[in-house]
Design a protein around this motif. Structure first.
Motif, short mmCIF file in Angstrom:
data_model
loop_
_atom_site.label_atom_id
_atom_site.label_comp_id
_atom_site.label_asym_id
_atom_site.label_seq_id
_atom_site.Cartn_x
_atom_site.Cartn_y
_atom_site.Cartn_z
N ARG A 123 0.86 -1.18 0.00
CA ARG A 123 0.00 0.00 0.00
C ARG A 123 0.89 1.23 0.00
O ARG A 123 2.11 1.12 -0.02
N ASP A 171 1.62 3.38 2.32
CA ASP A 171 2.46 3.62 3.48
C ASP A 171 2.85 2.36 4.22
O ASP A 171 3.65 2.41 5.14
N ASP A 172 2.25 1.25 3.88
CA ASP A 172 2.63 0.04 4.59
C ASP A 172 2.51 -1.18 3.70
O ASP A 172 1.91 -1.14 2.63
N VAL A 218 -0.23 -9.16 8.92
CA VAL A 218 0.73 -8.23 9.52
C VAL A 218 0.76 -6.96 8.68
O VAL A 218 0.79 -7.03 7.46
N VAL A 219 0.75 -5.84 9.37
CA VAL A 219 0.84 -4.54 8.70
C VAL A 219 2.17 -3.91 9.11
O VAL A 219 2.38 -3.62 10.29
N VAL A 220 3.08 -3.74 8.17
CA VAL A 220 4.38 -3.16 8.50
C VAL A 220 4.52 -1.80 7.80
O VAL A 220 4.58 -1.75 6.57
N PRO A 221 4.54 -0.71 8.56
CA PRO A 221 4.75 0.59 7.93
C PRO A 221 6.16 0.68 7.35
O PRO A 221 7.11 0.20 7.98
N ARG A 276 8.98 2.09 9.48
CA ARG A 276 9.40 1.34 10.66
C ARG A 276 10.42 0.26 10.34
O ARG A 276 10.90 -0.42 11.23
N THR A 319 11.65 -4.99 11.84
CA THR A 319 11.44 -3.71 12.53
C THR A 319 12.20 -3.78 13.84
O THR A 319 12.88 -4.77 14.12
N ALA A 320 12.07 -2.76 14.66
CA ALA A 320 12.73 -2.78 15.96
C ALA A 320 12.07 -3.77 16.90
O ALA A 320 12.56 -4.04 17.98
N SER A 321 10.93 -4.29 16.50
CA SER A 321 10.24 -5.25 17.34
C SER A 321 10.59 -6.67 16.92
O SER A 321 10.60 -6.99 15.74
N THR A 356 7.59 -8.74 15.26
CA THR A 356 7.13 -8.54 13.90
C THR A 356 7.54 -9.76 13.08
O THR A 356 8.71 -10.02 12.90
N LEU A 361 11.49 7.49 6.68
CA LEU A 361 12.27 7.08 7.83
C LEU A 361 11.87 7.84 9.09
O LEU A 361 11.71 9.05 9.08
N ALA A 362 11.72 7.11 10.16
CA ALA A 362 11.45 7.72 11.46
C ALA A 362 12.38 7.09 12.47
O ALA A 362 12.95 6.04 12.21
N LEU A 385 12.96 5.57 16.43
CA LEU A 385 12.28 4.39 16.98
C LEU A 385 10.87 4.74 17.37
O LEU A 385 10.43 4.84 18.33
#
Lengths: 167, 505
Positions: free
Chosen positions: A86, A88-89, A102-105, A108, A132-134, A137, A164-165, A167
């Motif tokens: 999509r 954004d994700d 699972v939705v991964v932006p 992230r 991701t940082a998780s 995920t 990019l953002a 954490l």
């Protein structure tokens, strides 16, 4: 991007999303792996049943049933895997009995892995995994053609950089 | 680094050895006599072995100390270490997640401390600098935090910035002290960064900690087993059974002691650098978590804490992970009444963005589906799958965070700020499918917080998933920059009494 309220339809099929399928060559790849894991015990039980006691034919039968079931299940499982990019994700869904979405932006994503084992290379498929940082995920897309895997990797990293953002 | 470092480090190795040997002995008590006899015959060999072992341990520690060095510049901390395999590590300061100053018992005797910079990179990714004199460690911490906060970056704008001028500390001046006009700094950061002033928010008295530990089910189960055992032994005269229980008793005892020692004297304070936590009986630890670095938090209340309405709060901070076995690193509040728990929540999220905040939180903490106004709960269909807590399972959305509620015996409320959402998940098993239910999950960085909501009505879960994806994206776009002070200082100047300036969008 607006999301119309989902109706009583399938919760794993959000409206307005077209799913990409993975390569059907993933089916033989998975079958071979399962075949090795179940086939070796099968051979052992057959040998033991012949040599030691006929009672072990029960175990053999159980293994054969399991193998047949897996043979039916794996193609359906592979067909159930889908992903959608999509704006954004990235959406990834999988599973028939136990289904997961699972939705991964993109913003992230920390890194993207592309892996292919010896069997995968022979069958000309690869796996793309998003991190991701998780740690929880669980976003991997197996059974992509190498071209598609590369395209997806580049696209994901490009989009990730754009959004990019921290954490 | 301080020359006593090898002694302290070497001692830590010896302590671990002693502990392992002690544990082996405790498990093999029956053979203790034989071992003692054996040792008595060859005592001089044992002495030589011990001396050699000590020499090796301290020798290696000393060498490691010689080979370790660190440096800090405007953008990164550098660490060099390793004897055979040399390692250089650069940690970018704008990725700093937390700074811990740890003082093990022996280091405390010498007045030393070890400083750990946590960056989000899984276990063992932090930069450990130590040991330093306590004052030096504090000084270094202040400097690291000031630089991570972007003080230098502002300075290059030609503006003057002082880090936390101690003189302006007041009850409501938490962020106002970042107002730097009073303390001009020249291009070389001539004045060393000062320790930011802090305001105590709450502390946990030892008495309450002891009572809270005594109210843990583990203690009661252990006591019940012990009493049962004593009765059994008294009846049958079989003393040997007692020894078999020794490891279990040791385990429970160790757990309780670690929790007590780790959370003893717990103090939480707020400062411009972020949340300051200080705790520990033998080994003390002072943690500084900069603003916006808490990824998720969870309030829990066990069954036997309900009478006193006590709550425990744990947090996910990237970099802490769950490497600390006792989990004291991830604790924001070991035990406290509801008012303190809410104060702790406010520390992390000064503004949840809800109109009726008290009502919302009360409902999240103690309510269930019979009294719900804000929470969306599992439908009645979920009763069969989760007979105990289906009324509690649910979620509520505030402007700035998602609240997930669950647990009936052990009540639980998780709060995940929208901008800290990593990814989202939806799961459905065959039983759930038959009943039109689904489980919703927010993925957060590794840590103790539970971030899933079980057995929601499937359309609710799907709706939440799509809405939450949008909310997380919007919140991310507005999120606090890595260098938080660049943002805090001007806000603090314009609204000097506002304690939550850093959260203002």
């Amino acid at each position: 991007m607006t999301h119309p309220a989902p109706g009583p339809a399938d919760p794993f099929d959000p409206p307005g999303v077209t799913w990409d399928r993975v390569s059907p060559r993933l089916i033989p790849a998975r079958l071979v792996v399962v075949g090795i894991w179940l086939g070796l015990p099968l051979v052992v039980t057959v040998l033991l049943a012949v040599l030691v006691t006929p009672w072990l034919w029960i175990a053999t039968a159980a293994l054969v049933v399991l193998l047949a079931w897996v043979g039916v299940l794996v193609p359906r499982q592979v067909r159930a895997i889908g992903y959608a990019e999509r704006d954004d994700d990235l959406l990834i869904r999988s599973g028939i009995l136990f289904r997961e979405l699972v939705v991964v932006p993109y913003g992230r994503m920390q890194f993207v892995d592309v892996t292919a084992g010896p069997l995968d290379r022979r069958l000309n498929i690869a796996k793309v995994q998003l991190h991701t940082a998780s740690a929880s995920t669980d976003a991997e897309i197996p059974g992509l053609t190498p071209d598609e895997a590369e395209r997806l990797r580049d696209r994901l990293t490009a989009r990730g950089e754009a959004r990019l953002a921290g954490l | 680094m301080h020359p006593i470092t090898p002694v302290v480090r070497g001692w830590a190795v010896i302590a671990v050895l002693l502990f392992v040997v002690g544990q082996q002995l405790a498990e093999g008590v029956e053979y203790a006599d034989a071992v003692v006899d054996g040792v008595a015959q060859v005592w001089w060999i044992v002495v030589v072995l011990v001396v050699v072992l000590l020499a090796v341990i301290f020798g290696v520690s000393a060498l490691a100390w010689r080979m370790t060095s660190y440096a800090v510049d405007d953008d990164a901390a550098h660490l060099r270490r390793g004897i055979l395999f040399r390692q250089q590590r650069h940690a970018r300061l704008d990725r700093l997640q937390a700074v811990d100053v740890r003082q093990p018992l022996l280091a405390r005797l010498f007045g030393l401390a070890e400083l750990t910079l946590e960056v989000a990179g899984g276990s063992d990714s932090g930069v450990v600098i130590g040991f330093l004199r306590l004052d030096d460690a504090k000084q270094l911490r202040a400097e690291l935090l000031a630089r991570a906060a972007g003080v230098k970056a502002r300075r290059t704008d030609g503006r003057t910035v002082g880090v936390a001028d101690g003189g302006t500390a007041g009850p409501s001046a938490a962020y106002a002290t970042a107002d730097g006009d009073a303390a001009p700094v020249t291009a070389e950061l001539a004045e060393p960064a000062q320790e930011a002033p802090e305001n105590l928010v709450y502390e946990v008295p030892p008495g309450r900690l002891v009572v809270s530990l005594l109210r843990l089910p583990a203690v009661w189960i252990a006591l019940a087993v012990l009493v049962g055992l004593v009765v059994f032994v008294a009846a049958t005269q079989a003393v040997g059974v007692l020894f078999s229980m020794l490891p279990v008793a040791l385990g429970v005892g160790t757990f309780l002691f670690n929790r007590f020692a780790g959370e003893f004297g717990f103090r939480a304070a707020i400062s411009p650098d972020g949340i300051r936590l200080r705790h520990g009986l033998l080994e003390t630890r002072a943690q500084t978590i900069p603003p916006g670095r808490v990824q998720a938090l969870e309030l829990t209340q066990g069954l036997w804490w309900r009478g006193k309405d006590w709550w425990r709060i744990t947090v996910n901070v990237a970099g802490y992970g769950s490497e600390d076995q006792n989990g004291t690193q991830n604790v924001l509040l070991p035990v406290g009444p509801r008012s303190e728990a809410l104060a702790a929540l406010w520390l992390v999220l000064p503004d949840l963005g809800a109109d009726e905040l008290t009502e919302l939180l009360d409902e999240g903490l103690a309510g269930d589906s019979r009294t719900d106004r804000f929470f969306t709960t599992s439908p009645r269909r979920a009763r069969l799958l989760d007979p105990l807590s289906w009324r509690r399972n649910g979620f509520a959305v505030a402007d700035r965070a998602l609240l997930l509620r669950g647990g009936r015996l052990t009540r639980r409320l998780s709060v995940v700020p929208h901008e800290r959402t990593q990814s989202l998940g939806l799961e459905q098993g065959p039983w759930q499918r038959g009943r039109g239910l689904a489980t919703f999950a927010v993925h957060s960085t590794p840590g103790p917080v539970t971030t899933r909501s079980h057995h929601l009505d499937a359309p609710d879960a799907v709706h939440l998933l799509s809405e939450q994806a949008v909310r997380a994206r919007t919140a991310r776009a507005h999120q606090v920059p890595e260098r938080w002070m660049e943002r805090v200082a001007p806000l603090a100047r314009s609204r000097p009494t506002d304690g939550d300036a850093e959260e203002t969008p």
